[in-house]
Write a protein that holds these residues in place. Structure first.
Motif, PDB file in Angstrom:
ATOM      1  N   LEU A  70      35.722  35.470  55.419  1.00  0.00           N
ATOM      2  CA  LEU A  70      36.350  35.616  54.111  1.00  0.00           C
ATOM      3  C   LEU A  70      35.290  35.670  53.011  1.00  0.00           C
ATOM      4  O   LEU A  70      34.227  35.081  53.137  1.00  0.00           O
ATOM      5  CB  LEU A  70      37.282  34.431  53.827  1.00  0.00           C
ATOM      6  N   ARG A  71      35.625  36.347  51.923  1.00  0.00           N
ATOM      7  CA  ARG A  71      34.747  36.408  50.756  1.00  0.00           C
ATOM      8  C   ARG A  71      35.612  36.581  49.523  1.00  0.00           C
ATOM      9  O   ARG A  71      36.600  37.299  49.548  1.00  0.00           O
ATOM     10  CB  ARG A  71      33.788  37.582  50.884  1.00  0.00           C
ATOM     11  N   TRP A  72      35.240  35.906  48.448  1.00  0.00           N
ATOM     12  CA  TRP A  72      35.998  35.999  47.202  1.00  0.00           C
ATOM     13  C   TRP A  72      35.036  36.116  46.028  1.00  0.00           C
ATOM     14  O   TRP A  72      33.885  35.753  46.110  1.00  0.00           O
ATOM     15  CB  TRP A  72      36.900  34.786  47.009  1.00  0.00           C
ATOM     16  N   TRP A  73      35.561  36.659  44.944  1.00  0.00           N
ATOM     17  CA  TRP A  73      34.841  36.650  43.684  1.00  0.00           C
ATOM     18  C   TRP A  73      35.854  36.838  42.572  1.00  0.00           C
ATOM     19  O   TRP A  73      37.008  37.155  42.819  1.00  0.00           O
ATOM     20  CB  TRP A  73      33.723  37.689  43.623  1.00  0.00           C
ATOM     21  N   ASN A  74      35.409  36.613  41.368  1.00  0.00           N
ATOM     22  CA  ASN A  74      36.279  36.682  40.214  1.00  0.00           C
ATOM     23  C   ASN A  74      35.661  37.639  39.209  1.00  0.00           C
ATOM     24  O   ASN A  74      34.477  37.567  38.934  1.00  0.00           O
ATOM     25  CB  ASN A  74      36.419  35.277  39.610  1.00  0.00           C
ATOM     26  N   GLU A  75      36.464  38.557  38.697  1.00  0.00           N
ATOM     27  CA  GLU A  75      35.985  39.532  37.714  1.00  0.00           C
ATOM     28  C   GLU A  75      36.845  39.439  36.460  1.00  0.00           C
ATOM     29  O   GLU A  75      38.003  39.029  36.509  1.00  0.00           O
ATOM     30  CB  GLU A  75      36.097  40.960  38.260  1.00  0.00           C
ATOM     31  N   ASN A 145      35.001  26.747  45.240  1.00  0.00           N
ATOM     32  CA  ASN A 145      34.968  27.312  46.586  1.00  0.00           C
ATOM     33  C   ASN A 145      36.260  27.030  47.345  1.00  0.00           C
ATOM     34  O   ASN A 145      36.778  27.898  48.048  1.00  0.00           O
ATOM     35  CB  ASN A 145      33.761  26.796  47.371  1.00  0.00           C
ATOM     36  N   ILE A 146      36.786  25.835  47.201  1.00  0.00           N
ATOM     37  CA  ILE A 146      38.045  25.511  47.886  1.00  0.00           C
ATOM     38  C   ILE A 146      39.161  26.424  47.395  1.00  0.00           C
ATOM     39  O   ILE A 146      39.901  27.008  48.191  1.00  0.00           O
ATOM     40  CB  ILE A 146      38.418  24.027  47.687  1.00  0.00           C
ATOM     41  N   ILE A 147      39.286  26.555  46.091  1.00  0.00           N
ATOM     42  CA  ILE A 147      40.345  27.397  45.524  1.00  0.00           C
ATOM     43  C   ILE A 147      40.140  28.856  45.925  1.00  0.00           C
ATOM     44  O   ILE A 147      41.079  29.528  46.365  1.00  0.00           O
ATOM     45  CB  ILE A 147      40.389  27.248  43.989  1.00  0.00           C
ATOM     46  N   GLY A 148      38.919  29.341  45.802  1.00  0.00           N
ATOM     47  CA  GLY A 148      38.637  30.739  46.148  1.00  0.00           C
ATOM     48  C   GLY A 148      38.925  31.052  47.596  1.00  0.00           C
ATOM     49  O   GLY A 148      39.595  32.048  47.908  1.00  0.00           O
ATOM     50  N   PHE A 149      38.444  30.223  48.502  1.00  0.00           N
ATOM     51  CA  PHE A 149      38.661  30.501  49.924  1.00  0.00           C
ATOM     52  C   PHE A 149      40.095  30.256  50.358  1.00  0.00           C
ATOM     53  O   PHE A 149      40.602  30.937  51.246  1.00  0.00           O
ATOM     54  CB  PHE A 149      37.673  29.704  50.790  1.00  0.00           C
ATOM     55  N   THR A 150      40.783  29.301  49.738  1.00  0.00           N
ATOM     56  CA  THR A 150      42.189  29.082  50.068  1.00  0.00           C
ATOM     57  C   THR A 150      43.028  30.281  49.638  1.00  0.00           C
ATOM     58  O   THR A 150      43.881  30.761  50.394  1.00  0.00           O
ATOM     59  CB  THR A 150      42.702  27.787  49.403  1.00  0.00           C
ATOM     60  N   LYS A 151      42.788  30.780  48.429  1.00  0.00           N
ATOM     61  CA  LYS A 151      43.492  31.981  47.975  1.00  0.00           C
ATOM     62  C   LYS A 151      43.156  33.170  48.864  1.00  0.00           C
ATOM     63  O   LYS A 151      44.025  33.990  49.180  1.00  0.00           O
ATOM     64  CB  LYS A 151      43.142  32.297  46.526  1.00  0.00           C
ATOM     65  N   CYS A 152      41.905  33.272  49.259  1.00  0.00           N
ATOM     66  CA  CYS A 152      41.472  34.382  50.110  1.00  0.00           C
ATOM     67  C   CYS A 152      42.157  34.313  51.477  1.00  0.00           C
ATOM     68  O   CYS A 152      42.601  35.323  52.009  1.00  0.00           O
ATOM     69  CB  CYS A 152      39.950  34.333  50.264  1.00  0.00           C
TER      70      CYS A 152
END
Length: 183
Positions: A70-75, A145-152
């Motif tokens: 998994l990978r996440w980012w915010n724009e 990181n927890i929020i990003g990866f959980t959403k991902c």
């Protein structure tokens, strides 16, 4: 005490697992033990925040991709709104992910945030607002990181369900078409 660790298989990526854990442990250890060796709050803040930032980067850009796919980012889009972006491996690759790697990834994310929370409570109880600031920075990075990866992960599950539904509908349609077609 069984914490749910899958038995019978080793880590597929032991080096990545090591670095996934080492920056978390380094930040926590330095923060906890620094009072024994340093009198300067500035040194404690800078080094702990740097180690925590390194952990954030390693988790977000390396271990998240390799250990759980998994990978996440915010724009920020043109309207000034924050937009979350998610990437995941294809469903076949996700199914082949090593269970130990995944277990280590998720548990260390949550345990680290829990430890930072407890350290924050201790700083609050001892009325050390400056150390609460350090803990706040580290807890914020862990929580991101927890929020990003959980959403991902939720997004990846939605993609899997949509793929399964599309495949099922395609099969049913094909079967019906074949059954009613004239030879």
């Amino acid at each position: 005490m069984d914490l749910g660790l899958p038995a019978g298989e080793n880590y597929a990526n032991p080096n990545i697992c090591f670095f996934h854990v080492v920056f978390k442990a380094a930040a926590l250890s330095f923060y906890i033990l620094s009072a024994l060796f340093f009198n300067s709050f500035v040194i404690i803040f800078v080094v702990t925040a740097l180690l925590s930032a390194l952990d954030f980067w390693v988790v977000k850009n390396v271990s998240g991709r390799i250990l759980v796919g998994l990978r996440w980012w915010n724009e920020i889009n043109d309207d000034g709104e924050s937009v979350w972006k998610f990437e995941c491996l294809d469903q076949e690759s996700l199914a082949r992910m090593n269970k130990n790697d995944s277990w280590l990834f998720w548990w260390t994310l949550y345990i680290t945030a829990g430890i930072w929370s407890v350290l924050g409570i201790f700083s609050l109880i001892r009325f050390q607002a400056d150390y609460l600031l350090v803990v706040g920075v580290c807890l914020t990075l862990s929580a991101a990181n927890i929020i990003g990866f959980t959403k991902c992960r939720k997004d990846a599950k939605k993609q899997l369900q949509a793929f399964a539904a599309q495949t099922f509908a395609s099969q049913v349609s094909s079967t019906i078409h074949t059954a009613f077609s004239v030879v």
